[in-house]
Write a protein that holds these residues in place. Structure first.
Motif, PDB file in Angstrom:
ATOM      1  N   LEU A  22       0.845  -1.189   0.000  1.00 49.01           N
ATOM      2  CA  LEU A  22       0.000   0.000   0.000  1.00 49.01           C
ATOM      3  C   LEU A  22       0.883   1.243   0.000  1.00 49.01           C
ATOM      4  O   LEU A  22       1.978   1.223   0.561  1.00 49.01           O
ATOM      5  N   PRO A  23       0.444   2.333  -0.614  1.00 51.00           N
ATOM      6  CA  PRO A  23      -0.838   2.502  -1.301  1.00 51.00           C
ATOM      7  C   PRO A  23      -0.873   1.792  -2.648  1.00 51.00           C
ATOM      8  O   PRO A  23       0.175   1.420  -3.186  1.00 51.00           O
ATOM      9  N   LEU A  24      -2.074   1.614  -3.165  1.00 48.19           N
ATOM     10  CA  LEU A  24      -2.251   0.983  -4.465  1.00 48.19           C
ATOM     11  C   LEU A  24      -1.572   1.824  -5.540  1.00 48.19           C
ATOM     12  O   LEU A  24      -1.548   3.056  -5.474  1.00 48.19           O
ATOM     13  N   LYS A  25      -1.043   1.149  -6.546  1.00 43.81           N
ATOM     14  CA  LYS A  25      -0.315   1.839  -7.611  1.00 43.81           C
ATOM     15  C   LYS A  25      -1.226   2.064  -8.820  1.00 43.81           C
ATOM     16  O   LYS A  25      -2.153   1.288  -9.087  1.00 43.81           O
ATOM     17  N   GLU A  26      -0.941   3.116  -9.543  1.00 46.38           N
ATOM     18  CA  GLU A  26      -1.741   3.451 -10.714  1.00 46.38           C
ATOM     19  C   GLU A  26      -1.702   2.309 -11.726  1.00 46.38           C
ATOM     20  O   GLU A  26      -0.637   1.741 -12.005  1.00 46.38           O
ATOM     21  N   GLY A  27      -2.853   1.957 -12.261  1.00 44.25           N
ATOM     22  CA  GLY A  27      -2.944   0.925 -13.278  1.00 44.25           C
ATOM     23  C   GLY A  27      -3.116  -0.487 -12.752  1.00 44.25           C
ATOM     24  O   GLY A  27      -3.347  -1.411 -13.545  1.00 44.25           O
ATOM     25  N   GLN A  28      -2.998  -0.692 -11.465  1.00 45.88           N
ATOM     26  CA  GLN A  28      -3.181  -2.031 -10.913  1.00 45.88           C
ATOM     27  C   GLN A  28      -4.641  -2.464 -11.009  1.00 45.88           C
ATOM     28  O   GLN A  28      -5.558  -1.656 -10.824  1.00 45.88           O
ATOM     29  N   SER A  29      -4.834  -3.750 -11.255  1.00 39.98           N
ATOM     30  CA  SER A  29      -6.188  -4.310 -11.183  1.00 39.98           C
ATOM     31  C   SER A  29      -6.436  -4.749  -9.749  1.00 39.98           C
ATOM     32  O   SER A  29      -5.560  -5.315  -9.091  1.00 39.98           O
ATOM     33  N   ILE A  30      -7.646  -4.495  -9.274  1.00 40.12           N
ATOM     34  CA  ILE A  30      -7.956  -4.698  -7.861  1.00 40.12           C
ATOM     35  C   ILE A  30      -9.157  -5.636  -7.729  1.00 40.12           C
ATOM     36  O   ILE A  30     -10.197  -5.418  -8.373  1.00 40.12           O
ATOM     37  N   ALA A  31      -9.013  -6.652  -6.876  1.00 42.11           N
ATOM     38  CA  ALA A  31     -10.146  -7.492  -6.487  1.00 42.11           C
ATOM     39  C   ALA A  31     -10.597  -7.062  -5.108  1.00 42.11           C
ATOM     40  O   ALA A  31      -9.777  -6.990  -4.178  1.00 42.11           O
ATOM     41  N   VAL A  32     -11.873  -6.760  -4.994  1.00 41.37           N
ATOM     42  CA  VAL A  32     -12.458  -6.400  -3.702  1.00 41.37           C
ATOM     43  C   VAL A  32     -13.323  -7.573  -3.248  1.00 41.37           C
ATOM     44  O   VAL A  32     -14.299  -7.925  -3.914  1.00 41.37           O
ATOM     45  N   LEU A  33     -12.949  -8.191  -2.136  1.00 40.11           N
ATOM     46  CA  LEU A  33     -13.655  -9.351  -1.611  1.00 40.11           C
ATOM     47  C   LEU A  33     -14.277  -9.010  -0.262  1.00 40.11           C
ATOM     48  O   LEU A  33     -13.692  -8.272   0.526  1.00 40.11           O
TER      49      LEU A  33
ATOM     50  N   GLY B   2     -18.091 -13.081  -1.118  1.00 38.30           N
ATOM     51  CA  GLY B   2     -17.318 -13.995  -0.269  1.00 38.30           C
ATOM     52  C   GLY B   2     -18.073 -14.637   0.870  1.00 38.30           C
ATOM     53  O   GLY B   2     -17.793 -15.776   1.236  1.00 38.30           O
ATOM     54  N   TYR B   3     -19.001 -13.924   1.465  1.00 38.95           N
ATOM     55  CA  TYR B   3     -19.816 -14.449   2.559  1.00 38.95           C
ATOM     56  C   TYR B   3     -21.153 -13.724   2.568  1.00 38.95           C
ATOM     57  O   TYR B   3     -21.313 -12.684   1.910  1.00 38.95           O
ATOM     58  N   ILE B   4     -22.111 -14.271   3.282  1.00 36.85           N
ATOM     59  CA  ILE B   4     -23.440 -13.670   3.393  1.00 36.85           C
ATOM     60  C   ILE B   4     -23.421 -12.713   4.579  1.00 36.85           C
ATOM     61  O   ILE B   4     -23.220 -13.129   5.722  1.00 36.85           O
ATOM     62  N   ARG B   5     -23.627 -11.429   4.309  1.00 41.04           N
ATOM     63  CA  ARG B   5     -23.340 -10.354   5.266  1.00 41.04           C
ATOM     64  C   ARG B   5     -23.958 -10.565   6.641  1.00 41.04           C
ATOM     65  O   ARG B   5     -23.256 -10.493   7.662  1.00 41.04           O
ATOM     66  N   HIS B   6     -25.252 -10.788   6.732  1.00 38.96           N
ATOM     67  CA  HIS B   6     -25.924 -10.810   8.027  1.00 38.96           C
ATOM     68  C   HIS B   6     -26.191 -12.211   8.551  1.00 38.96           C
ATOM     69  O   HIS B   6     -26.820 -12.365   9.581  1.00 38.96           O
ATOM     70  N   GLU B   7     -25.691 -13.221   7.849  1.00 36.37           N
ATOM     71  CA  GLU B   7     -25.883 -14.590   8.323  1.00 36.37           C
ATOM     72  C   GLU B   7     -24.613 -15.195   8.896  1.00 36.37           C
ATOM     73  O   GLU B   7     -24.658 -16.223   9.566  1.00 36.37           O
ATOM     74  N   GLY B   8     -23.483 -14.573   8.600  1.00 34.99           N
ATOM     75  CA  GLY B   8     -22.223 -15.100   9.117  1.00 34.99           C
ATOM     76  C   GLY B   8     -21.818 -16.418   8.499  1.00 34.99           C
ATOM     77  O   GLY B   8     -21.076 -17.198   9.100  1.00 34.99           O
ATOM     78  N   THR B   9     -22.311 -16.678   7.286  1.00 33.85           N
ATOM     79  CA  THR B   9     -22.021 -17.945   6.619  1.00 33.85           C
ATOM     80  C   THR B   9     -21.459 -17.687   5.234  1.00 33.85           C
ATOM     81  O   THR B   9     -21.495 -16.566   4.718  1.00 33.85           O
TER      82      THR B   9
END
Length: 584
Positions: A319-330, A373-380
């Protein structure tokens, strides 16, 4: 005068029409004005007026910035005035004895000096707008388990060095107009009925002149509370308003002087917080703030959230993220963030930034892929969700994993049972690490968690509960628009078993024994040289500093001899450093 000692309803103190004093509205407000807009005769935690949701106290403490707290206090006071609120119930000053306390998100620190300094600035800001701040909960209210009945057993040294100094500091420096007495007992007497706590310590030793208000429903014996120095019982009750106090006056258990002194303090408070002019009105004739003011407060909330984030780890300058990088948000918390606590402090925000959308705005939609990645309010989670997350991470230059503690893990009234993240969040971290070496963990939580995966992750950013603008603040930090400057205001242990009060928390059904005495947080870890995951005061930056010209001198602080440390701090790195400020 006796009837003045009880509230009119759940949220109002009584009016005194013969003196031209209106009924004053009181409401929760540690990180936002929670103005209930339904029947004030009963509590409603869901139907509230929109207000700016600032970062919670656990986050703001990591800023170590009293001036920021003063600004936020002034903004809260301004919104309270606009919403017709005269007493804001906050800030929370209780010490973080155990990271398991379910309400730690609402408290500043394990350290009384830091807590007292930040609370004093907050109180000064609120009261500069003609609204009373009400620090809480006096005293030794450090757990939610049986909080209404538990008797805290603490030695006087622990009380004087750890649990009371923050309250003393705010009384002496900021002079709050109100103070809240806690539910719990303290060494055999309920706090609302303790002559030692309210009379000897608060009023005589510290010189407190303001009103003492009970926590809601904390009074067990009205006469004993009046004798001890409690002024106002909340909430208001129907039926006999004097609760036997008239008879106590007749038989001498309560004196006319005690009643009149309490009435004088209440009348002084009511006079201070009366509206001095018309409030701004919206199209429905209801009090409101202008759109311009709301925008300014949102910008302040964004700056506060950025100052409150702590960069825990950053190997290889990921970090910080560099210009042009591809980012996965999980992680579903990127799209539906956990941004505030749960319980009596829940705010209806005026707007809400989400990390995912803010990152897309800064980086471009084409550079960012997302998988929940997961179900927000179920914790699963499911295998399909984890497969999607792996696929996104495999194709990205950097993977950002948003995890934390769901609302049910941290809530007023219930303590945590462990320090783990939800199992589904841990599975998502493992899934990302299976396919990517460039993983950044972003934590949304109100209190410490254990991190058995921390050695395998190159970068960790503690975002705490960042309020309504926390998503924008994270985008600023992750992309380098803002340099992280937060420092931990609490220790992060390696294991729950390492915490000093582990063997005694939360106690038995009747008592909580503070056998660790003054050895709370870093005082304990330093004294026994125990390793921790991240120590009190830890926090990294995107740049480097050199320290020179160290000077020590004697000074007087709080009436005692102290040591003043002065030094020169020089930014020697490639990035503009964060703003520096003095902290005494």
């Amino acid at each position: 005068m006796l009837e003045l000692r009880t509230g009119r309803d759940f949220w109002h103190a009584r009016a005194v029409p013969e003196l031209g004093l209106e009924a004053v509205f009181m409401t929760d407000g540690p990180h936002g004005v929670r103005k209930q807009n339904s029947d004030p005769r009963r509590v409603n935690l869901t139907t509230t007026e929109p207000a700016t949701c600032f970062p919670t106290a656990s986050a703001l403490a990591a800023s170590w910035n009293p001036e920021l707290l003063r600004e936020i206090g002034a903004a809260l006071g301004r919104e309270a005035r606009a919403l017709g609120v005269g007493v804001l119930l906050g800030p929370g000053l209780n010490i973080k004895r155990s990271p398991l306390c379910g309400r730690n998100f609402e408290y500043f620190s394990e350290d009384p000096l830091l807590s007292g300094t930040l609370a004093s600035a907050y109180v000064s800001g609120v009261q500069s707008r003609g609204v009373a701040a009400c620090p809480k909960h006096l005293a030794a209210n450090n757990q939610e388990h049986r909080r209404m009945t538990i008797d805290t057993l603490a030695d006087e040294r622990a009380l004087r060095e750890i649990y009371l100094p923050g309250f003393e500091q705010v009384v002496r420096q900021a002079k709050p107009w109100a103070m809240m007495a806690a539910y719990n007992g303290l060494n055999g007497r309920y706090c609302t009925e303790s002559p030692w706590l309210l009379g000897t310590v608060l009023r005589r030793e510290w010189g407190y002149q303001g009103v003492v208000i009970s926590d809601w429903g904390a009074v067990n014996d009205r006469t004993q509370a009046a004798r001890a120095g409690l002024d106002l019982e909340m909430p208001g009750l129907s039926g006999d308003l004097t609760g036997g106090m008239s008879q106590a006056l007749l038989d001498g258990r309560l004196t006319p002087e005690q009643v009149s002194e309490s009435a004088r303090r209440l009348l002084d408070l009511l006079s201070r917080v009366q509206p001095t002019g018309p409030f701004p009105q919206d199209e429905d004739g209801l009090p409101s703030l202008s759109a311009r003011a709301q925008e300014a407060h949102h910008a302040l909330a964004r700056r506060a959230a950025a100052e409150s984030c702590v960069l825990l780890k950053n190997e290889g300058g990921l970090l910080p993220l560099k210009e042009g990088q591809s980012i996965a948000v999980l992680g579903a918390m990127a799209q539906e963030p956990r941004y505030q606590g749960a319980g009596s402090s829940v705010i209806t925000p005026t707007c809400l930034d989400t990390p995912l959308e803010e990152l897309r705005q800064v980086l471009g939609t084409g550079q960012v892929t997302y998988a929940p990645g997961y179900i927000r309010h179920e914790g699963t989670t499911t295998e399909e969700l984890l497969l999607q997350a792996r696929a996104a991470a495999r194709q990205a230059d950097v993977t950002l994993v948003f995890v934390g503690l769901p609302e049910v893990f941290e809530v007023e009234g219930v303590d945590r049972k462990h320090l783990d993240l939800p199992h589904s969040h841990r599975e998502l971290i493992d899934a990302a690490l299976e396919v990517s070496e460039h993983v950044v963990i972003i934590l949304q939580n109100g209190a410490p968690v254990v991190m058995p995966w921390h050695r395998r992750v190159p970068a960790i950013l503690e975002a705490y509960l960042g309020g309504q603008a926390g998503g924008g603040a994270l985008a600023d930090l992750l992309t380098g628009r803002v340099n992280p400057s937060g420092k931990l205001a609490e220790s992060f242990p390696l294991r729950l078993e390492d915490t000093p009060c582990h063997a005694f928390f939360p106690g038995d059904p009747k008592t909580a024994e503070y056998r660790e005495s003054v050895y709370v947080g870093y005082r304990y870890y330093d004294s026994v040289e125990a390793p921790v995951l991240f120590p009190f005061g830890h926090g990294l930056s995107y740049t480097q500093f050199e320290y020179s010209d160290l000077q020590l001198s004697r000074t007087e602080f709080g009436g005692d001899d102290g040591l003043e440390v002065r030094l020169r701090v020089t930014n020697v790195g490639p990035v503009r450093g964060p703003k520096l400020f003095s902290f005494t």
